[in-house]
Write an enzyme that holds these catalytic residues in place. Structure first.
Site, mmCIF file in Angstrom:
data_model
loop_
_atom_site.group_PDB
_atom_site.id
_atom_site.type_symbol
_atom_site.label_atom_id
_atom_site.label_comp_id
_atom_site.label_asym_id
_atom_site.label_seq_id
_atom_site.Cartn_x
_atom_site.Cartn_y
_atom_site.Cartn_z
ATOM 1 N N GLU A 6 -32.474 5.444 -50.611
ATOM 2 C CA GLU A 6 -31.897 4.328 -51.379
ATOM 3 C C GLU A 6 -30.482 3.992 -50.922
ATOM 4 O O GLU A 6 -30.111 2.832 -50.863
ATOM 5 C CB GLU A 6 -31.923 4.637 -52.887
ATOM 6 C CG GLU A 6 -33.316 4.570 -53.502
ATOM 7 C CD GLU A 6 -33.973 3.196 -53.361
ATOM 8 O OE1 GLU A 6 -33.276 2.175 -53.253
ATOM 9 O OE2 GLU A 6 -35.226 3.155 -53.345
ATOM 10 N N TYR A 44 -28.205 -0.520 -59.698
ATOM 11 C CA TYR A 44 -29.519 -0.645 -59.052
ATOM 12 C C TYR A 44 -29.993 0.720 -58.548
ATOM 13 O O TYR A 44 -31.122 1.144 -58.808
ATOM 14 C CB TYR A 44 -29.494 -1.656 -57.880
ATOM 15 C CG TYR A 44 -30.645 -1.369 -56.938
ATOM 16 C CD1 TYR A 44 -31.937 -1.744 -57.299
ATOM 17 C CD2 TYR A 44 -30.463 -0.622 -55.772
ATOM 18 C CE1 TYR A 44 -33.024 -1.396 -56.495
ATOM 19 C CE2 TYR A 44 -31.534 -0.278 -54.975
ATOM 20 C CZ TYR A 44 -32.807 -0.665 -55.338
ATOM 21 O OH TYR A 44 -33.870 -0.292 -54.565
ATOM 22 N N ASP A 99 -33.662 -5.365 -57.768
ATOM 23 C CA ASP A 99 -32.954 -5.682 -56.519
ATOM 24 C C ASP A 99 -33.245 -7.148 -56.161
ATOM 25 O O ASP A 99 -33.843 -7.878 -56.968
ATOM 26 C CB ASP A 99 -33.369 -4.723 -55.394
ATOM 27 C CG ASP A 99 -34.794 -4.974 -54.899
ATOM 28 O OD1 ASP A 99 -35.522 -5.766 -55.539
ATOM 29 O OD2 ASP A 99 -35.179 -4.393 -53.869
HETATM 30 N N1 ADE Z 1 -35.612 -1.139 -50.650
HETATM 31 C C1 ADE Z 1 -34.857 -0.330 -51.410
HETATM 32 N N2 ADE Z 1 -35.559 0.727 -51.845
HETATM 33 C C2 ADE Z 1 -36.792 0.612 -51.331
HETATM 34 C C3 ADE Z 1 -37.973 1.379 -51.415
HETATM 35 N N3 ADE Z 1 -37.992 2.515 -52.104
HETATM 36 N N4 ADE Z 1 -39.068 0.924 -50.774
HETATM 37 C C4 ADE Z 1 -39.013 -0.224 -50.071
HETATM 38 N N5 ADE Z 1 -37.940 -0.984 -49.957
HETATM 39 C C5 ADE Z 1 -36.829 -0.581 -50.577
#
Ligand code: ADE
Length: 373
Positions: free
Chosen positions: A45, A128, A146
Site C-alpha cells: 500500500e 486511505y 481511493d
Molecule cells: N492500489 C492500491 N492498493 C491496491 C491493491 N491492494 N490492489 C490493487 N491496486 C491497488
C-alpha cells in the site's frame, strides 16, 4: 431507457462475486482465502501511493527478498532502504516507510496494530492507507476510498460532487454500500474494476458487474464523471545543475537536506530552484558562487559548458534544470568534506532520484551545445 435499480443493496454482493472470478493475480495478494501478511499489505500500500501496479511489482519483490519481515526492514541501514527505493519517486514515502518499520518493531514487537485509528498514528499512513490495511490485512469493515473507488461511486450514483472538494460526500456514499464482511476483498475488487473496467477513459460498461445499477451507465454519460474542479497550472522553476567531473572520471555528489523535497537523497549540486527564472546572468552568478564554495575558482559565465535543459515535473511544479559540465584538471582539488565522488558505474550504490538520473542521461547523450561567452 431502462431504469437503474433504485436499491443498491445488491451492489456489494455483485462486486464480491465478480472478484471471486476475476481478481488480478498480484504479488501481495493471497489466493484462495489464505491469510495475508500485514507486512506485505502495508508495504504494497505504501508503494502503491502515487505509483502504478506494474511499477510496484518488482520493487515489492525486491524489498521482500532483502527484508522478509518488518523487523528486518527496521534494522536495515536507512541508506540501503533509500537505495532500494530509488526510482519509485516521492522519497518522503521511503523515509516514512522506514520510520514506520522502526516504530512497529520498537512499540509493537514487529506486529502491526489492527485498528484504523492505531494505523493512522504511524508515519506515512493517511486515512486511505489506514482503511486499506485495516480492511485487507485484518478484515475490518473499513471504508476504503481511493481514486478508482471515487470514480466508480460517482458514476454508479451519478454524484455531481466535484473533486477534490466533494470527497467527503463521495466517501459517505461509498460508506453506504461497503459490506461488513470481506471489506478487504471488496475494496480490492473495486480497485480492479476501476483499473480494468470503469477506467477514466473508454470504460467497458458491458463487462461491468454493476452496470445494471449504474445511474451513469443508464444515462449514457459515464465519461463525464467524476466531475473535477478546473486544474491550476503548475508553476515553473529553474536552476543550474553542476556535473563536476574529476580527472579519474568520478562525479561530485552531495546529500540533500533531510527535510523537504527528495530529502536526504544524493544529488548533483544545483543552484536554488527559483520560480520562473530563466537561465540568466544572475543564475550563472549563483552557479559560480556554488563552484567557489567547493574551492573551484571558475566562472559559470565563461569556463564551463552548458547542455540542453531537462524538464522534470513534481507534484506542484515543473523544474527546468540546465546541466553545466565542469571538468577538473588533475591537480584541482574540491575543498569540502560534504561531498562524495562516484563513478557513474557506482551510482547504483547511491539513492539517486529519477531527476538526477535524467541529468546523467542528458550529459551522456548530449554534446555541449551552448559554449558560453
Ligand atoms: N492500489 C492500491 N492498493 C491496491 C491493491 N491492494 N490492489 C490493487 N491496486 C491497488
Amino acid at each position: 431507457m431502462k431504469k437503474p435499480h433504485q436499491k443498491m443493496s445488491k451492489f456489494p454482493e455483485l462486486i464480491l462475486n465478480w472478484y471471486d472470478q476475476h481478481a488480478r493475480d498480484l504479488p501481495w495478494r493471497v489466493k484462495g482465502g489464505g491469510s495475508v501478511d500485514p507486512y506485505h499489505v502495508w508495504l504494497s500500500e505504501i508503494m502503491l501511493q502515487q505509483t502504478t501496479v506494474p511499477t510496484v511489482g518488482p520493487y515489492f519483490q525486491k524489498f521482500l527478498s532483502l527484508w522478509p519481515t518488518v523487523n528486518d526492514l527496521a534494522l536495515a541501514p536507512l541508506d540501503d532502504v533509500l537505495t532500494a527505493w530509488a526510482g519509485l519517486g516521492y522519497y518522503a514515502r521511503a523515509r516514512n516507510l522506514y520510520k514506520c518499520a522502526v516504530i512497529v518493531r520498537q512499540n509493537y514487537g514487529g506486529i502491526f496494530p489492527k485498528s484504523e485509528d492505531a494505523l493512522l498514528e504511524l508515519p506515512g499512513i493517511g486515512p486511505y492507507t489506514a482503511a486499506a490495511i485495516a480492511a485487507i490485512a485484518f478484515d475490518q469493515p473499513a471504508v476504503v476510498v481511493d481514486g478508482n473507488i471515487e470514480r466508480i461511486i460517482t458514476r454508479v450514483f451519478r454524484l455531481d460532487a466535484e473533486l477534490p472538494k466533494g470527497r467527503p460526500e463521495i466517501a459517505a456514499a461509498a460508506g453506504g454500500v461497503t459490506p461488513k464482511l470481506r471489506a478487504g476483498d471488496y475494496a480490492q475488487a473495486l480497485m480492479d474494476i476501476g483499473s480494468r473496467i470503469c477506467s477514466p477513459k473508454k470504460p467497458k460498461c458491458n463487462d461491468c458487474p454493476v452496470s445494471d445499477l449504474c445511474v451513469c451507465a443508464h444515462a449514457d454519460d459515464v465519461g463525464i464523471y467524476p466531475k473535477k474542479a478546473p486544474k491550476k497550472q503548475k508553476p515553473n522553476r529553474s536552476a543550474i545543475v553542476l556535473w563536476i567531473c574529476n580527472a579519474q572520471g568520478q562525479l561530485l555528489l552531495r546529500r540533500r537536506p533531510e527535510k523537504g523535497l527528495l530529502g536526504g537523497m544524493m544529488e548533483f549540486p544545483s543552484t536554488e530552484w527559483r520560480t520562473d527564472v530563466v537561465l540568466d546572468g544572475a543564475m550563472r552568478g549563483e552557479a559560480s558562487e556554488l563552484l567557489q564554495n567547493f574551492g573551484l575558482s571558475r566562472s559559470a559565465d565563461t569556463e564551463v559548458s552548458c547542455l540542453k535543459p531537462i524538464k522534470h515535473t513534481f507534484t506542484h511544479f515543473h523544474l527546468h534544470l540546465h546541466p553545466y559540465v565542469v571538468t577538473l584538471e588533475p591537480d584541482e582539488q574540491v575543498m569540502s568534506n560534504e561531498v562524495v565522488w562516484a563513478l557513474p558505474t557506482e551510482f547504483t550504490e547511491y539513492a539517486l532520484p529519477t531527476l538526477m538520473k535524467k541529468v546523467e542521461k542528458a550529459v551522456a547523450v548530449d554534446q555541449p551545445v551552448l559554449p558560453l561567452i
